[in-house]
Scaffold this motif. Structure first.
Motif, PDB file in Angstrom:
ATOM      1  N   ALA A 178     -35.326 -35.462  47.229  1.00 41.26           N
ATOM      2  CA  ALA A 178     -35.358 -35.668  48.699  1.00 41.26           C
ATOM      3  C   ALA A 178     -34.039 -36.119  49.149  1.00 41.26           C
ATOM      4  CB  ALA A 178     -36.227 -36.907  48.911  1.00 41.26           C
ATOM      5  N   SER A 179     -33.146 -36.829  48.033  1.00 36.83           N
ATOM      6  CA  SER A 179     -31.925 -37.274  48.358  1.00 36.83           C
ATOM      7  C   SER A 179     -30.917 -36.149  48.625  1.00 36.83           C
ATOM      8  CB  SER A 179     -31.239 -38.291  47.247  1.00 36.83           C
ATOM      9  OG  SER A 179     -32.010 -39.547  47.260  1.00 36.83           O
ATOM     10  N   HIS A 180     -30.987 -35.189  47.856  1.00 33.43           N
ATOM     11  CA  HIS A 180     -30.264 -33.727  47.979  1.00 33.43           C
ATOM     12  C   HIS A 180     -30.598 -33.283  49.283  1.00 33.43           C
ATOM     13  CE1 HIS A 180     -28.437 -29.928  47.164  1.00 33.43           C
ATOM     14  NE2 HIS A 180     -29.634 -29.317  47.541  1.00 33.43           N
ATOM     15  N   LEU A 181     -32.027 -33.269  49.807  1.00 32.08           N
ATOM     16  CA  LEU A 181     -32.120 -32.634  50.916  1.00 32.08           C
ATOM     17  C   LEU A 181     -31.489 -33.250  52.339  1.00 32.08           C
ATOM     18  CD1 LEU A 181     -36.125 -31.703  50.314  1.00 32.08           C
ATOM     19  CD2 LEU A 181     -34.077 -30.196  50.567  1.00 32.08           C
ATOM     20  N   THR A 182     -31.212 -34.502  52.213  1.00 24.10           N
ATOM     21  CA  THR A 182     -30.701 -35.147  53.185  1.00 24.10           C
ATOM     22  C   THR A 182     -29.215 -34.635  53.500  1.00 24.10           C
ATOM     23  OG1 THR A 182     -29.871 -37.189  51.799  1.00 24.10           O
ATOM     24  CG2 THR A 182     -31.973 -37.165  52.924  1.00 24.10           C
ATOM     25  N   LEU A 183     -28.609 -34.128  52.282  1.00 20.68           N
ATOM     26  CA  LEU A 183     -27.255 -33.746  52.068  1.00 20.68           C
ATOM     27  C   LEU A 183     -27.141 -32.513  52.436  1.00 20.68           C
ATOM     28  CD1 LEU A 183     -26.029 -36.115  49.337  1.00 20.68           C
ATOM     29  CD2 LEU A 183     -25.930 -36.646  51.486  1.00 20.68           C
ATOM     30  N   CYS A 184     -28.066 -31.747  52.339  1.00 22.69           N
ATOM     31  CA  CYS A 184     -27.877 -30.202  52.141  1.00 22.69           C
ATOM     32  C   CYS A 184     -28.832 -29.403  53.223  1.00 22.69           C
ATOM     33  CB  CYS A 184     -28.320 -29.822  50.714  1.00 22.69           C
ATOM     34  SG  CYS A 184     -28.103 -27.796  50.759  1.00 22.69           S
ATOM     35  N   PRO A 185     -28.205 -28.964  54.286  1.00 25.99           N
ATOM     36  CA  PRO A 185     -28.907 -28.187  55.356  1.00 25.99           C
ATOM     37  C   PRO A 185     -29.603 -26.768  54.763  1.00 25.99           C
ATOM     38  CG  PRO A 185     -26.551 -28.105  55.646  1.00 25.99           C
ATOM     39  CD  PRO A 185     -26.642 -28.979  54.567  1.00 25.99           C
ATOM     40  N   VAL A 186     -28.816 -26.225  53.931  1.00 21.81           N
ATOM     41  CA  VAL A 186     -29.298 -24.894  53.322  1.00 21.81           C
ATOM     42  C   VAL A 186     -30.549 -25.174  52.813  1.00 21.81           C
ATOM     43  CG1 VAL A 186     -28.894 -23.378  51.497  1.00 21.81           C
ATOM     44  CG2 VAL A 186     -26.937 -23.979  53.035  1.00 21.81           C
ATOM     45  N   SER A 221     -24.420 -43.474  56.139  1.00 22.59           N
ATOM     46  CA  SER A 221     -23.723 -43.978  54.859  1.00 22.59           C
ATOM     47  C   SER A 221     -23.742 -43.041  53.861  1.00 22.59           C
ATOM     48  CB  SER A 221     -24.377 -45.461  54.589  1.00 22.59           C
ATOM     49  OG  SER A 221     -25.275 -45.109  53.744  1.00 22.59           O
ATOM     50  N   ASP A 222     -22.722 -43.561  52.808  1.00 19.88           N
ATOM     51  CA  ASP A 222     -22.688 -42.752  51.539  1.00 19.88           C
ATOM     52  C   ASP A 222     -24.059 -42.626  50.672  1.00 19.88           C
ATOM     53  OD1 ASP A 222     -20.242 -42.297  52.078  1.00 19.88           O
ATOM     54  OD2 ASP A 222     -19.249 -43.794  50.820  1.00 19.88           O
ATOM     55  N   VAL A 223     -25.056 -43.469  50.975  1.00 20.66           N
ATOM     56  CA  VAL A 223     -26.372 -43.348  50.233  1.00 20.66           C
ATOM     57  C   VAL A 223     -27.334 -42.488  51.132  1.00 20.66           C
ATOM     58  CG1 VAL A 223     -27.941 -44.846  49.317  1.00 20.66           C
ATOM     59  CG2 VAL A 223     -25.667 -45.676  49.494  1.00 20.66           C
ATOM     60  N   PRO A 224     -28.226 -41.646  50.455  1.00 22.93           N
ATOM     61  CA  PRO A 224     -29.130 -40.914  51.123  1.00 22.93           C
ATOM     62  C   PRO A 224     -30.250 -41.796  51.298  1.00 22.93           C
ATOM     63  CG  PRO A 224     -28.246 -39.775  49.513  1.00 22.93           C
ATOM     64  CD  PRO A 224     -27.504 -40.791  49.268  1.00 22.93           C
ATOM     65  N   GLY A 225     -30.894 -41.739  52.379  1.00 25.14           N
ATOM     66  CA  GLY A 225     -32.060 -42.463  52.497  1.00 25.14           C
ATOM     67  C   GLY A 225     -33.179 -42.854  51.669  1.00 25.14           C
ATOM     68  N   PRO A 226     -33.701 -41.743  50.893  1.00 25.16           N
ATOM     69  CA  PRO A 226     -34.692 -41.877  50.032  1.00 25.16           C
ATOM     70  C   PRO A 226     -33.961 -42.765  48.902  1.00 25.16           C
ATOM     71  CG  PRO A 226     -34.474 -39.669  50.636  1.00 25.16           C
ATOM     72  CD  PRO A 226     -33.238 -40.099  51.176  1.00 25.16           C
ATOM     73  N   LEU A 227     -32.690 -42.682  48.513  1.00 25.80           N
ATOM     74  CA  LEU A 227     -32.199 -43.652  47.660  1.00 25.80           C
ATOM     75  C   LEU A 227     -32.043 -45.167  48.118  1.00 25.80           C
ATOM     76  CD1 LEU A 227     -30.796 -44.172  44.758  1.00 25.80           C
ATOM     77  CD2 LEU A 227     -28.868 -43.236  45.780  1.00 25.80           C
ATOM     78  N   ALA A 228     -31.518 -45.201  49.197  1.00 24.66           N
ATOM     79  CA  ALA A 228     -31.228 -46.431  49.837  1.00 24.66           C
ATOM     80  C   ALA A 228     -32.416 -47.449  49.754  1.00 24.66           C
ATOM     81  CB  ALA A 228     -30.846 -46.396  51.495  1.00 24.66           C
ATOM     82  N   GLN A 229     -33.644 -46.797  49.982  1.00 27.36           N
ATOM     83  CA  GLN A 229     -34.747 -47.687  49.886  1.00 27.36           C
ATOM     84  C   GLN A 229     -35.180 -48.293  48.528  1.00 27.36           C
ATOM     85  OE1 GLN A 229     -38.191 -45.367  50.754  1.00 27.36           O
ATOM     86  NE2 GLN A 229     -37.163 -44.153  52.666  1.00 27.36           N
ATOM     87  N   LEU A 230     -34.327 -47.914  47.503  1.00 25.66           N
ATOM     88  CA  LEU A 230     -34.537 -48.444  46.142  1.00 25.66           C
ATOM     89  C   LEU A 230     -33.352 -49.453  45.630  1.00 25.66           C
ATOM     90  CD1 LEU A 230     -35.530 -45.223  44.220  1.00 25.66           C
ATOM     91  CD2 LEU A 230     -37.073 -46.766  45.309  1.00 25.66           C
ATOM     92  N   LEU A 231     -32.325 -49.564  46.512  1.00 27.81           N
ATOM     93  CA  LEU A 231     -31.064 -50.165  46.138  1.00 27.81           C
ATOM     94  C   LEU A 231     -31.207 -51.453  47.107  1.00 27.81           C
ATOM     95  CD1 LEU A 231     -28.592 -47.429  46.490  1.00 27.81           C
ATOM     96  CD2 LEU A 231     -29.589 -48.326  44.408  1.00 27.81           C
ATOM     97  N   PRO A 232     -30.459 -52.675  46.403  1.00 32.87           N
ATOM     98  CA  PRO A 232     -30.195 -53.880  47.175  1.00 32.87           C
ATOM     99  C   PRO A 232     -29.658 -53.864  48.122  1.00 32.87           C
ATOM    100  CG  PRO A 232     -29.009 -53.953  44.993  1.00 32.87           C
ATOM    101  CD  PRO A 232     -29.969 -52.756  45.168  1.00 32.87           C
ATOM    102  N   HIS A 233     -28.413 -52.938  48.376  1.00 29.68           N
ATOM    103  CA  HIS A 233     -27.620 -52.708  49.631  1.00 29.68           C
ATOM    104  C   HIS A 233     -27.033 -51.344  49.522  1.00 29.68           C
ATOM    105  CE1 HIS A 233     -24.361 -53.168  46.823  1.00 29.68           C
ATOM    106  NE2 HIS A 233     -24.741 -54.347  46.355  1.00 29.68           N
TER     107      HIS A 233
END
Length: 221
Positions: A29-37, A93-105
């Motif tokens: 899911a994180s890759h998909l936020t960064l890759c339109p292809v 930001s530098d953090v894809p949304g699916p990953l950001a949900q798991l991080l403190p910031h």
């Protein structure tokens, strides 16, 4: 610059059909936020998966069966895209949304990183309570080489910052590597900044050298 290394057809189809475990789903899911292809390919795979669930019994999916499915759909003409249920690509930001949900910031560099071995730090995202899969962020210092290894299971690696080079090429932000027991590689962080990767693993790495094998309990991979 768009990613050059993409999700394989087999893995993408499995993900579209909802057959991917949590750790691997976060990476994909994180890759998909960064890759339109791959987002465009994902829409097609979701439509295919929807058709199969409506009209066919479940079958094992491999590259040959996917080729056959694509050929049948091409003969049938255009299909409507499935509603978007996956990341849309909005990244502020530098953090894809699916990953950001798991991080403190959202500041990757200031996470409470833990040292593994010289030049390599980790931030463990594996759910508590035990799991047969591992989800981690790795921060690899410039010029650091990960010892030669292969894999007992599967691994997905997504580059979030910096880059590395191995036997399969150079991987930069947004690139994803699909690794298994048939792949043996030795990544090296090849830029003047830390290489930060998100990895999902469902089996331990198999290091070639004696010292890396001795350090494996400390590394935790």
């Amino acid at each position: 610059m768009e990613p050059r290394h993409h999700i394989s057809e087999e893995v993408l189809f499995s993900y579209a059909a909802g057959h991917t475990s949590h750790a691997f789903e976060v990476v994909l899911a994180s890759h998909l936020t960064l890759c339109p292809v791959c987002r465009e390919r994902m829409a097609q795979h979701e439509a295919i998966a929807g058709q199969l669930m409506e009209h066919e019994q479940p079958v094992a999916v491999n590259e040959d069966s996917l080729d056959c499915i694509f050929a049948q759909i091409a003969e049938a003409g255009p299909i409507a895209k499935a509603p978007k249920s996956r990341p849309s690509g909005r990244e502020l930001s530098d953090v894809p949304g699916p990953l950001a949900q798991l991080l403190p910031h959202s500041d990757l560099k200031s996470l409470p990183w833990q040292s593994m071995v010289p030049g390599v730090k980790q931030f463990d995202l594996t759910p508590e309570g035990g799991s047969d899969q591992t989800l981690k962020l790795l921060k690899i210092a410039p010029g650091t080489t990960i010892p030669q290894h292969t894999h007992n299971g599967s691994e997905l690696t997504l580059i979030l910052h910096g880059s590395y080079t191995d036997e399969m090429g150079r991987f930069k932000r947004g690139d994803i590597a699909t690794l298994d027991s048939e792949v043996s590689h030795q990544p090296i962080a090849d830029s003047d900044e830390d290489c930060i990767c998100l990895i999902a693993v469902d089996g331990n790495l198999k290091f070639k050298g004696l010292l890396p094998r001795l350090l494996q309990p400390i590394i935790g991979l």
